[in-house]
Design a protein around this motif. Sequence first.
Motif, PDB file in Angstrom:
ATOM      1  N   ILE A 257       0.837  -1.197   0.000  1.00 35.36           N
ATOM      2  CA  ILE A 257       0.000   0.000   0.000  1.00 35.36           C
ATOM      3  C   ILE A 257       0.871   1.246   0.000  1.00 35.36           C
ATOM      4  N   GLY A 258       1.964   1.225   0.751  1.00 37.48           N
ATOM      5  CA  GLY A 258       2.887   2.361   0.745  1.00 37.48           C
ATOM      6  C   GLY A 258       3.496   2.588  -0.625  1.00 37.48           C
TER       7      GLY A 258
ATOM      8  N   LEU B  10       1.463   7.079  -6.673  1.00 42.35           N
ATOM      9  CA  LEU B  10       0.454   8.092  -6.992  1.00 42.35           C
ATOM     10  C   LEU B  10       1.055   9.483  -6.988  1.00 42.35           C
ATOM     11  N   ILE B  11       2.007   9.718  -6.090  1.00 37.87           N
ATOM     12  CA  ILE B  11       2.625  11.033  -5.967  1.00 37.87           C
ATOM     13  C   ILE B  11       3.749  11.210  -6.992  1.00 37.87           C
ATOM     14  N   THR B  12       4.582  10.192  -7.143  1.00 38.91           N
ATOM     15  CA  THR B  12       5.755  10.334  -8.015  1.00 38.91           C
ATOM     16  C   THR B  12       5.487  10.010  -9.473  1.00 38.91           C
TER      17      THR B  12
END
Length: 78
Positions: A68-69, A75-77
């Motif tokens: 999940i991490g 999603l951010i990078t």
Amino acid sequence: MLAQDLNTRGLQGWIQDNVIPLVLLGIAIILLWIGGRGDNAGVARRSVGLIVGLIALGIAVSGNGPQIGTFLAKLITG
């Protein structure tokens, strides 16, 4: 018994089977009681915090934290 034979699967299963449903029942009763007094904003505010806490508990119990991490980091990078 060797130290390599020790694990937490029994405790983890007991928590999933017993503690979590009781906690959810308690949360539902408290939210209904607060809502019955007419404090709908208070119920909404507490509900958001409870949802975030339950998500964290679900991730911890499932053992899927690293996956999940990684997903959230992608999603951010991008």
